[in-house]
Design a protein around this motif. Structure first.
Motif, PDB file in Angstrom:
ATOM      1  N   THR A   1      -1.402  -5.031  -4.421  1.00 39.43           N
ATOM      2  CA  THR A   1      -1.852  -3.633  -4.479  1.00 39.43           C
ATOM      3  C   THR A   1      -0.740  -2.722  -4.983  1.00 39.43           C
ATOM      4  O   THR A   1       0.412  -3.137  -5.150  1.00 39.43           O
ATOM      5  CB  THR A   1      -2.291  -3.172  -3.078  1.00 39.43           C
ATOM      6  OG1 THR A   1      -1.131  -3.125  -2.216  1.00 39.43           O
ATOM      7  CG2 THR A   1      -3.314  -4.119  -2.483  1.00 39.43           C
ATOM      8  N   ASP A   2      -1.097  -1.463  -5.166  1.00 41.86           N
ATOM      9  CA  ASP A   2      -0.137  -0.441  -5.609  1.00 41.86           C
ATOM     10  C   ASP A   2      -0.079   0.686  -4.588  1.00 41.86           C
ATOM     11  O   ASP A   2      -1.043   0.940  -3.861  1.00 41.86           O
ATOM     12  CB  ASP A   2      -0.550   0.143  -6.963  1.00 41.86           C
ATOM     13  CG  ASP A   2      -0.535  -0.906  -8.062  1.00 41.86           C
ATOM     14  OD1 ASP A   2       0.421  -1.705  -8.091  1.00 41.86           O
ATOM     15  OD2 ASP A   2      -1.492  -0.938  -8.868  1.00 41.86           O
ATOM     16  N   GLY A   3       1.047   1.392  -4.605  1.00 46.12           N
ATOM     17  CA  GLY A   3       1.162   2.617  -3.839  1.00 46.12           C
ATOM     18  C   GLY A   3       1.739   2.424  -2.457  1.00 46.12           C
ATOM     19  O   GLY A   3       1.850   1.311  -1.933  1.00 46.12           O
TER      20      GLY A   3
ATOM     21  N   GLY B   1      -7.754  13.790  -5.644  1.00 49.55           N
ATOM     22  CA  GLY B   1      -7.882  12.878  -6.762  1.00 49.55           C
ATOM     23  C   GLY B   1      -7.047  11.615  -6.631  1.00 49.55           C
ATOM     24  O   GLY B   1      -6.573  11.049  -7.614  1.00 49.55           O
ATOM     25  N   VAL B   2      -6.848  11.166  -5.392  1.00 51.58           N
ATOM     26  CA  VAL B   2      -6.042   9.982  -5.116  1.00 51.58           C
ATOM     27  C   VAL B   2      -6.959   8.828  -4.707  1.00 51.58           C
ATOM     28  O   VAL B   2      -7.810   8.981  -3.814  1.00 51.58           O
ATOM     29  CB  VAL B   2      -5.005  10.258  -4.006  1.00 51.58           C
ATOM     30  CG1 VAL B   2      -4.261   8.971  -3.632  1.00 51.58           C
ATOM     31  CG2 VAL B   2      -4.025  11.331  -4.461  1.00 51.58           C
ATOM     32  N   GLY B   3      -6.816   7.685  -5.335  1.00 56.86           N
ATOM     33  CA  GLY B   3      -7.583   6.503  -4.979  1.00 56.86           C
ATOM     34  C   GLY B   3      -6.909   5.744  -3.849  1.00 56.86           C
ATOM     35  O   GLY B   3      -5.722   5.951  -3.534  1.00 56.86           O
ATOM     36  N   SER B   4      -7.651   4.850  -3.235  1.00 60.51           N
ATOM     37  CA  SER B   4      -7.077   4.112  -2.105  1.00 60.51           C
ATOM     38  C   SER B   4      -7.871   2.847  -1.818  1.00 60.51           C
ATOM     39  O   SER B   4      -9.047   2.724  -2.176  1.00 60.51           O
ATOM     40  CB  SER B   4      -7.046   4.997  -0.851  1.00 60.51           C
ATOM     41  OG  SER B   4      -8.359   5.383  -0.495  1.00 60.51           O
TER      42      SER B   4
ATOM     43  N   ALA C   1       4.065  10.395   1.257  1.00 65.53           N
ATOM     44  CA  ALA C   1       4.623   9.143   0.727  1.00 65.53           C
ATOM     45  C   ALA C   1       4.615   9.146  -0.799  1.00 65.53           C
ATOM     46  O   ALA C   1       5.581   8.717  -1.437  1.00 65.53           O
ATOM     47  CB  ALA C   1       3.833   7.958   1.264  1.00 65.53           C
ATOM     48  N   LEU C   2       3.538   9.665  -1.382  1.00 59.93           N
ATOM     49  CA  LEU C   2       3.482   9.766  -2.849  1.00 59.93           C
ATOM     50  C   LEU C   2       4.543  10.735  -3.359  1.00 59.93           C
ATOM     51  O   LEU C   2       5.167  10.495  -4.409  1.00 59.93           O
ATOM     52  CB  LEU C   2       2.088  10.215  -3.291  1.00 59.93           C
ATOM     53  CG  LEU C   2       0.965   9.174  -3.156  1.00 59.93           C
ATOM     54  CD1 LEU C   2      -0.392   9.828  -3.352  1.00 59.93           C
ATOM     55  CD2 LEU C   2       1.167   8.038  -4.165  1.00 59.93           C
TER      56      LEU C   2
ATOM     57  N   ARG D   1       8.336  -0.939  -0.935  1.00 63.55           N
ATOM     58  CA  ARG D   1       7.132  -0.136  -0.665  1.00 63.55           C
ATOM     59  C   ARG D   1       7.342   0.740   0.568  1.00 63.55           C
ATOM     60  O   ARG D   1       7.904   0.299   1.591  1.00 63.55           O
ATOM     61  CB  ARG D   1       5.927  -1.067  -0.446  1.00 63.55           C
ATOM     62  CG  ARG D   1       5.604  -1.972  -1.629  1.00 63.55           C
ATOM     63  CD  ARG D   1       4.832  -1.267  -2.702  1.00 63.55           C
ATOM     64  NE  ARG D   1       3.493  -0.962  -2.290  1.00 63.55           N
ATOM     65  CZ  ARG D   1       2.458  -1.817  -2.325  1.00 63.55           C
ATOM     66  NH1 ARG D   1       2.649  -3.071  -2.774  1.00 63.55           N
ATOM     67  NH2 ARG D   1       1.249  -1.452  -1.973  1.00 63.55           N
ATOM     68  N   ILE D   2       6.895   1.968   0.489  1.00 62.37           N
ATOM     69  CA  ILE D   2       6.950   2.863   1.648  1.00 62.37           C
ATOM     70  C   ILE D   2       5.876   2.440   2.660  1.00 62.37           C
ATOM     71  O   ILE D   2       4.732   2.171   2.293  1.00 62.37           O
ATOM     72  CB  ILE D   2       6.735   4.324   1.215  1.00 62.37           C
ATOM     73  CG1 ILE D   2       7.939   4.825   0.425  1.00 62.37           C
ATOM     74  CG2 ILE D   2       6.489   5.220   2.428  1.00 62.37           C
ATOM     75  CD1 ILE D   2       7.769   6.233  -0.116  1.00 62.37           C
ATOM     76  N   TYR D   3       6.271   2.389   3.941  1.00 58.41           N
ATOM     77  CA  TYR D   3       5.328   2.037   5.003  1.00 58.41           C
ATOM     78  C   TYR D   3       5.435   3.085   6.095  1.00 58.41           C
ATOM     79  O   TYR D   3       6.457   3.225   6.758  1.00 58.41           O
ATOM     80  CB  TYR D   3       5.641   0.650   5.557  1.00 58.41           C
ATOM     81  CG  TYR D   3       4.673   0.177   6.631  1.00 58.41           C
ATOM     82  CD1 TYR D   3       3.314   0.026   6.355  1.00 58.41           C
ATOM     83  CD2 TYR D   3       5.124  -0.132   7.914  1.00 58.41           C
ATOM     84  CE1 TYR D   3       2.437  -0.410   7.332  1.00 58.41           C
ATOM     85  CE2 TYR D   3       4.255  -0.581   8.895  1.00 58.41           C
ATOM     86  CZ  TYR D   3       2.911  -0.719   8.603  1.00 58.41           C
ATOM     87  OH  TYR D   3       2.024  -1.164   9.576  1.00 58.41           O
ATOM     88  N   ARG D   4       4.381   3.883   6.250  1.00 55.90           N
ATOM     89  CA  ARG D   4       4.338   4.944   7.256  1.00 55.90           C
ATOM     90  C   ARG D   4       3.354   4.569   8.359  1.00 55.90           C
ATOM     91  O   ARG D   4       2.268   4.053   8.071  1.00 55.90           O
ATOM     92  CB  ARG D   4       3.894   6.264   6.616  1.00 55.90           C
ATOM     93  CG  ARG D   4       4.882   6.810   5.613  1.00 55.90           C
ATOM     94  CD  ARG D   4       6.043   7.524   6.317  1.00 55.90           C
ATOM     95  NE  ARG D   4       7.191   7.707   5.433  1.00 55.90           N
ATOM     96  CZ  ARG D   4       7.284   8.625   4.489  1.00 55.90           C
ATOM     97  NH1 ARG D   4       6.269   9.447   4.266  1.00 55.90           N
ATOM     98  NH2 ARG D   4       8.373   8.721   3.756  1.00 55.90           N
ATOM     99  N   VAL D   5       3.732   4.825   9.607  1.00 55.97           N
ATOM    100  CA  VAL D   5       2.905   4.449  10.761  1.00 55.97           C
ATOM    101  C   VAL D   5       2.543   5.682  11.569  1.00 55.97           C
ATOM    102  O   VAL D   5       3.408   6.507  11.889  1.00 55.97           O
ATOM    103  CB  VAL D   5       3.653   3.433  11.653  1.00 55.97           C
ATOM    104  CG1 VAL D   5       2.953   3.263  12.974  1.00 55.97           C
ATOM    105  CG2 VAL D   5       3.765   2.088  10.945  1.00 55.97           C
ATOM    106  N   LEU D   6       1.266   5.813  11.871  1.00 54.55           N
ATOM    107  CA  LEU D   6       0.782   6.849  12.777  1.00 54.55           C
ATOM    108  C   LEU D   6       0.314   6.174  14.059  1.00 54.55           C
ATOM    109  O   LEU D   6      -0.309   5.107  14.026  1.00 54.55           O
ATOM    110  CB  LEU D   6      -0.377   7.618  12.153  1.00 54.55           C
ATOM    111  CG  LEU D   6      -0.167   8.212  10.761  1.00 54.55           C
ATOM    112  CD1 LEU D   6      -1.400   8.978  10.318  1.00 54.55           C
ATOM    113  CD2 LEU D   6       1.065   9.107  10.739  1.00 54.55           C
TER     114      LEU D   6
END
Length: 902
Positions: free
Chosen positions: A808-810, A762-765, A871-872, A834-839
């Motif tokens: 944006t949000d999130g 139920g998470v938007g993106s 991250a959430l 803002r959290i920034y995660r890299v794969l």
């Protein structure tokens, strides 16, 4: 009986055999005297052929005697004024030395000297001046111009001549290697730094010969296709004998012979020394190189002995002198010129009492004056004249010289000579006296440059010679005089629209469609140069074989085995495609020649080099850097790109780092597009910038071999595609929102993750297609720098990526098919807080199905979802139990090895 006969004839003890040998030699001498060397060569070839066909095992030797190839009787008259040319050379030598020494007299507080080299030009000056006065044509209305790759470490000599000619000022000379303030001269040949002077960068060593070969071949290509008459042009490449140790120096000489590049002349400056010591102290580099080049099919001209040796060689009836010359190794030859005439008498002529008798009436000074071929203007002229007249083969001139010629006791032929950049006052005085420079003792410490009056015989002669040859060299064209227009984007409509239902194509196929559309363009089509390293079928480009043909200097002399097929293998003298074989460095060198044609030939060409991306930047990285220096313009296309996309080939084939390597080249514009429409938009804008606007950039675009449906271009996305990112798709689901970024084929995993986030959690993106993390970073750095230097400007520009993400949000998760450092480039420009995660795909590649590889490298849809949920949770917007639930739901093994180490 001669010592030569005794040493080489196993039957020399037999008087009859010796007499027979003498009769054969006399017969050969008679043919040489009456009918010339060509007839003698023909007879020897026939005798060898007969012996072999009769069963005699006669091994072929690619070596000739350690003598000049051109005998005295066949030397042409030198048309120059030798006395004036010698004075000009001397002035240039002095000014080159003075410039380097002056640059190193001051030592700043940080202790760093500027460096510089005197010795290489000192050994090459006679040959450079011979070319400048008699052979090298500048581009003008009557001649397309010769292309000269100057030996990199001889740049001081080029500056010294340009100073005399009037194209460089004394202020520029005083700022040798001091470029930051814009007044200086570059250390080596660098077109980027001196865009109207140097044509070609030749340091790193080894790149000059490789690029020179393909440059000469490209001139033949232009001529064969009717684009430009290049029949009278030559490519000269000056090399050091130590440089020949580089694999690239000799790696393509077979290509030059196979292609019949008689417009190519190598001059190897055999001063017998490299940076630390002798090149072949225990051998003979000239003999070694002769065998290598002759065996590869080159015309070899050895220029070993100067004219002062001619009387001695003429008196050498028994061959004693020639045998000692043959037996003496380079380490000894180096020592002779590091000492004096007495040393040479004792250690060279003293090897045989008959030689001592031969020079008994010569003083030590006379012996010391015995010169090497590369320092004799008459011998040099003869070698150059023979080289330009030779047809059907490339030519190499192996010229013996002295490292640091004229530098006296401190530098000539000494092991540290290459690094010599300072001279004491006694050495400067010795240098002045050696070359008769009219500067008084009281001015020596100031090291003034010497420039004769404009109306002096030397200046008038030098200017007249260059005028006769069309102008000055080196000289570079920064812009082509012609103007070409890039096509409108609509021309590529076929790849801008969504694919029909059920149809899938790869971005590689999209590129091929763009290329085919360009080939149909009446103005631009003939200028397109497709270049492949034997991978046409890999990239679905075999249709070009029949459509435009494969360039071949001799056409197609055979019937291809697939003649009955539509896309048969067709070679043609006017072929447009350059098929380079399994040879990425050679293919890239062809690309460089085409990408700089606007400068070298005043003809804008549009090269496309496509190859396995893994065999790109990590293999030809040095050449790619040189291409940036040369202000190249064209497209490099890394096909089957990404660590997980080329799924079956394994560790050595899967690319996860080329974009990082490309990012370090300032004028290389790089993109990792996911969709066909992105490819079209990027390539069209590249054509606008490079062809229409003549901007000095080149493009690196990665392409994938994975087929999928293409969504087509939405109006308004063009700007984002070019700037580096645009919003591809949004999904709203409840209160939670994340930002998902991706590039290349991994963008499809990101899109799939968007669906899972909505359906399972139920998470938007928002999904962002990031076409270039590199270009986003560069723009961000520009903004950051502006803000640093303009702190009072309240309207300072905000980085594009910051602007877009601020709306944006999130948390933000970025996933690519490249190592994490690729997407991590924009971390500094992510909005604060803002959290920034890299794969990414750190680690070695391996073979498996794509889905398994993406799972292994933790860049698939499940890891994108997991990273978003974590991250959430870190933001306190989601219970951590949800993260554990996702790990279980998607079968993720927390104990599996980190792919970086696996």
């Amino acid at each position: 009986m001669s010592s030569l006969d005794q040493n080489s004839n196993p039957a020399s003890a037999n008087p009859d055999a010796a007499l027979e040998t003498q009769e054969w030699l006399e017969a050969l001498e008679a043919v040489l005297d009456r009918e010339g060397p060509q007839r003698a060569h023909y007879l020897l070839e026939r005798l060898t052929d007969l012996a072999r066909r009769s069963g005699s095992n006669i091994p072929y030797s690619p070596h000739t005697a350690y003598l000049n190839t051109i005998p005295v009787g066949l030397e042409p008259n030198n048309p120059g004024d030798l006395a004036i040319e010698e004075r000009i050379r001397s002035y240039i030598r002095w000014n080159a030395m003075a410039m380097v020494v002056k640059a190193n007299q001051e030592t700043p507080a940080d202790g760093g000297s500027l460096g510089g080299h005197i010795a290489s030009f000192a050994s090459l000056a006679t040959m450079i001046e011979c070319g400048q006065n008699h052979f090298w044509h500048a581009e003008n209305e009557n001649h397309g111009g010769d292309l000269v790759y100057f030996q990199g470490h001889t740049s001081p000599g080029m500056y010294a001549r340009a100073f005399l000619e009037g194209s460089l000022t004394e202020e520029q000379m005083d700022n040798f290697r001091q470029e930051v303030d814009g007044k200086g001269l570059s250390s080596y040949p660098h077109p980027k730094l001196m865009p109207e002077f140097w044509q070609f960068p030749t340091v790193s060593m080894g790149l000059g010969p490789l690029m020179g070969i393909y440059q000469a071949r490209f001139l033949k290509y232009l001529h064969a296709r009717g684009i430009q008459d290049t029949s009278g042009r030559k490519v000269w490449v000056f090399l050091g004998d130590g440089e020949m140790d580089e694999p690239e120096s000799l790696g393509a000489i077979g290509v030059a012979a196979r292609e019949g590049l008689d417009n190519l002349i190598f001059v190897v400056n055999c001063n017998l020394q490299r940076l630390d010591g002798p090149v072949r102290g225990n051998g003979k580099i000239i003999q070694e190189l002769e065998g290598t080049f002759r065996g590869a099919g080159w015309n070899v001209i050895k220029l070993i002995w100067g004219g002062y040796w001619d009387p001695l060689l003429a008196r050498d009836k028994e061959g004693v002198l020639r045998q000692v010359m043959e037996d003496t190794i380079d380490g000894e030859y180096q020592a002779y010129k590091a000492n004096d005439g007495a040393y040479v008498r004792e250690n060279f002529f003293g090897k045989d009492p008959r030689l001592l008798e031969m020079v008994s009436r010569m003083s030590d000074q006379d012996i010391w004056r015995l010169n090497r071929g590369g320092h004799d203007p008459n011998k040099v002229y003869a070698a150059f004249d023979a080289a330009v007249k030779h047809e059907g083969q490339p030519t190499v001139i192996l010229a013996k010289t002295i490292k640091g010629y004229g530098m006296g006791h401190i530098g000539q032929a000494k092991n540290p000579t290459h690094q010599q950049k300072s001279l004491d006052i006694d050495s400067i005085r010795e240098f002045r006296d050696r070359f008769n420079i009219p500067i008084s003792d009281d001015k020596l410490e100031d090291l003034p440059y010497f420039k004769p009056a404009d109306d002096s015989p030397e200046m008038q002669y030098m200017q007249a010679r260059r005028k006769a040859l069309g102008g000055y060299l080196p000289k570079r064209r920064a812009k082509a005089s012609e103007q070409l227009k890039a096509p409108e984007l609509e021309v590529f409509k076929a790849v801008l629209e969504p694919t029909a239902e059920g149809r899938e194509i790869s971005t590689t196929q999209a590129f091929v469609r763009v290329l085919n559309q360009l080939l149909r363009d009446k103005e631009l089509g003939p200028r397109v140069v497709p270049i492949l390293a034997d991978e046409s079928r890999t990239f679905g480009m075999e249709g070009l074989f029949r459509q435009i043909g494969i360039y071949s200097a001799v056409g197609q002399k055979y019937t291809p085995v697939d003649k009955d097929q539509v896309m048969y293998y067709r070679e043609d003298k006017k072929g447009q495609l350059l098929q380079e074989g399994i040879n990425e460095l050679g293919a890239f060198s062809s690309w460089v020649a085409a990408a700089t044609s606007y400068s070298s030939n005043n003809k804008i060409m549009i090269p496309f080099f496509i190859y396995y991306s893994m065999f790109g930047f990590q293999r030809f990285g040095d050449l790619a850097w040189a291409a940036g220096d040369m202000q190249a313009r064209g497209f490099i296309l890394g096909g089957t790109a990404g660590r997980t996309t080329l799924n079956g080939e394994g560790l050595q084939h899967e690319d996860g780092q080329s974009h990082i390597q490309a990012s370090v080249i300032p004028n290389c514009v790089s993109y990792d597009p996911a969709f066909a429409h992105e490819v079209a938009v990027i390539m069209r804008d590249g054509l606008r910038r490079m062809v229409q606007e003549q901007e000095d950039v080149y493009y690196y675009i990665t392409l994938m071999n994975e087929n999928y449906a293409q969504p087509g271009l939405k109006s308004g996305d063009e700007d984002g595609i070019l700037r580096g990112m645009y919003k591809f798709k949004s999904v709203d689901a409840g209160k939670l929102k994340v930002q998902l970024m991706g590039s290349g084929t991994i963008l499809r995993e990101v899109i799939a993750a968007q669906e899972l986030l909505e359906k399972d959690w139920g998470v938007g993106s928002d999904v962002w297609s990031v076409t270039s993390f590199t270009e986003l970073r560069r723009e961000g750095l520009d903004c950051e720098r502006y803000s640093l230097l303009n702190p009072a400007d309240k309207k300072a520009p905000v980085p594009y990526v910051t602007q877009k993400l601020a709306e944006t949000d999130g948390p933000i998760v970025a996933s690519t098919d490249y190592i994490k450092a690729f997407a991590d480039q924009i971390r500094a420009f992510v909005p604060e807080g803002r959290i920034y995660r890299v794969l990414g795909t750190d680690g070695y590649g391996r073979s498996d199905y794509r889905y398994k590889l993406r799972e292994h490298f933790e860049v698939d849809r499940h890891f994108v979802v997991l990273s978003a949920l974590r991250a959430l949770a870190d933001e306190g917007k989601l219970p951590r139990e949800k993260v554990l639930e996702a790990i279980k739901k998607y079968g993720i093994n927390p104990e599996k090895a980190n792919p970086h180490h696996a």
